[in-house]
Design an enzyme around this catalytic site. Structure first.
Site, PDB file in Angstrom:
ATOM      1  N   CYS A  15       6.628  36.299  42.075  1.00  0.00           N
ATOM      2  CA  CYS A  15       6.815  36.747  40.856  1.00  0.00           C
ATOM      3  C   CYS A  15       5.768  37.734  40.600  1.00  0.00           C
ATOM      4  CB  CYS A  15       6.388  35.678  39.684  1.00  0.00           C
ATOM      5  SG  CYS A  15       5.166  34.753  39.992  1.00  0.00           S
ATOM      6  N   ASP A  29      10.001  39.202  32.187  1.00  0.00           N
ATOM      7  CA  ASP A  29       9.804  37.927  33.002  1.00  0.00           C
ATOM      8  C   ASP A  29      10.660  37.771  34.310  1.00  0.00           C
ATOM      9  OD1 ASP A  29       9.344  35.516  33.966  1.00  0.00           O
ATOM     10  OD2 ASP A  29       9.677  34.416  32.161  1.00  0.00           O
ATOM     11  N   HIS A  51      11.093  35.377  36.271  1.00  0.00           N
ATOM     12  CA  HIS A  51      11.386  34.332  36.877  1.00  0.00           C
ATOM     13  C   HIS A  51      12.742  33.958  36.595  1.00  0.00           C
ATOM     14  CE1 HIS A  51       7.005  34.015  36.300  1.00  0.00           C
ATOM     15  NE2 HIS A  51       7.010  33.240  37.470  1.00  0.00           N
TER      16      HIS A  51
END
Length: 394
Positions: free
Chosen positions: A74, A280, A282
């Site tokens: 990430c 994000d 993820h």
């Protein structure tokens, strides 16, 4: 999973909270919007940012390594996003907008190809992971924001198309002379800011062509990507840094911030009120394989839904802030803004000085060559960083 750490994988896109109805201005990478009257413009601007996420089924890293970065990549993806924004500004301009379903400009295609998940792309997950080995990080190991910054600095050297000058500020200090040496290496600063090196340079035996290039270069500035690893507190962010951090997102040179929370990394692009706006990484998507002409479906590289938000006090204090200066005037303007912010309330996040104190001069400053030991000094300063972030398993 705590509600504060919900990701795109744990939420259906339709359930992501929209922007609040607030009179507070929305700031995204140096641009101001109204949440009351410009919501479509906000979403169009966010969607135009490059969104790099976990991928699966790509070529094995190193030939025999991982074929997915889920759970460990990430921060690497956040590094790709902040550099991707720099390339957008470099080649397309901050005001460029992505148009889904349409044939894109060649510059845009070239930018995306630089990040495709294959070993020969300049800034692929393969290149970042393998270059990180030189920073003491094994493939599949967590990276902190400062390590990512150092790796991006190394990789940019090979990107002759973008011709970026990537500078990672050391010791919470931005040195103006150091940056101008980097961005205008053809000037002889020891003889004065306007002196040009007199050494002739042959270009395929053509000295006349070399002189013409030298004249052109004196009027140029290598576009600057300035990355500043910072620690804004011990275990939590010091509230005295909150206003200066917000001010960074308001600057037209802003590339955003990479960092996050103790269990995940995010790419922060702005704020509204006391909430940070971020992309994000993820969520895991299949790797994309470009066609022979370099084109490929690009929808998965743009977040076409409202971005995530979190309270600024939830931010982990270990971050890296990024700025892009296309010209010397941009950099001079940025310096003026930083000095103004430093005189306002709150604590300055870093120091801006004209020249490097003698006790801090490094070989990188003197030789203007990539000094791969810089990261060692940063790692000692951020020695607890990697332990504070945990790998997020999805």
């Amino acid at each position: 999973m705590d509600a504060a750490t919900l990701t795109y994988d744990s939420l259906r896109f339709g359930e992501i909270e929209d922007f609040p109805e607030t009179s507070d201005p929305v700031w995204i990478l140096g641009k101001q919007f109204s949440a009351l009257t410009e919501k479509d413009d906000i979403l169009a601007d966010v969607t135009s940012r490059l969104w790099f996420t976990y991928r699966k089924n790509f070529q094995p890293i190193g030939g025999t390594g991982p074929t997915s970065d889920t759970g460990w990549g990430c921060m690497l993806r956040c590094g790709q996003m902040i550099l991707g924004e720099a390339l957008i500004c470099r080649h397309l301009g901050r005001d460029w907008k992505w148009s889904p379903g349409q044939r894109q400009r060649p510059e845009y295609v070239s930018i995306l190809n630089a990040f495709i998940d294959k070993k020969d792309s300049y800034y692929s997950i393969h290149q970042i992971a393998q270059m990180g080995v030189g920073e003491g990080k094994s493939i599949g190991q967590w990276y902190g924001p400062n390590t990512v910054a150092q790796v991006l600095k190394k990789l940019a050297v090979f990107d002759s198309w973008s011709r970026l000058a990537v500078h990672v500020a050391m010791d919470n200090t931005v040195v103006i002379e150091e940056i101008k040496r980097l961005c205008m290496p053809w000037l002889d600063f020891d003889r004065g800011a306007c002196a040009v090196s007199e050494e002739p340079r042959e270009m395929n035996g053509d000295l006349e062509g070399a002189c013409a290039l030298a004249e052109e270069e004196t009027a140029l500035w290598k576009p600057l990507v300035l990355l500043i690893p910072l620690r804004l507190g011990l275990s939590d962010i010091n509230e005295a840094y909150i206003e200066p951090l917000k001010q960074c997102f308001m600057m037209p040179q802003s590339l955003g911030v990479i960092g996050g929370k103790p269990n995940s990394a995010h790419y922060f692009i702005g704020f509204v009120g006391d909430e940070l706006i971020y992309l994000d990484p993820h969520t895991t998507q299949p790797a994309v394989d470009p066609s022979e002409d370099g084109h490929f479906p690009d929808d998965s590289y743009h977040c076409q839904h409202p971005p995530c938000r979190m309270h600024i006090c939830e931010l982990d204090p270990s971050i890296a802030a990024g700025f892009f200066c296309q010209t010397e005037d941009d950099f001079d303007d940025w310096c003026a803004q930083i000095r103004k912010v430093s005189n306002c309330r709150g604590l300055p996040m870093f120091e801006l000085v004209d020249s490097q104190p003698s006790h801090l001069i490094t070989a990188d400053v003197l030789n203007l060559t990539p000094d791969f030991s810089d990261s060692d000094r940063l790692e000692r300063f951020f020695d607890s960083e990697d332990e504070e972030f945990e790998i997020l398993s999805l």
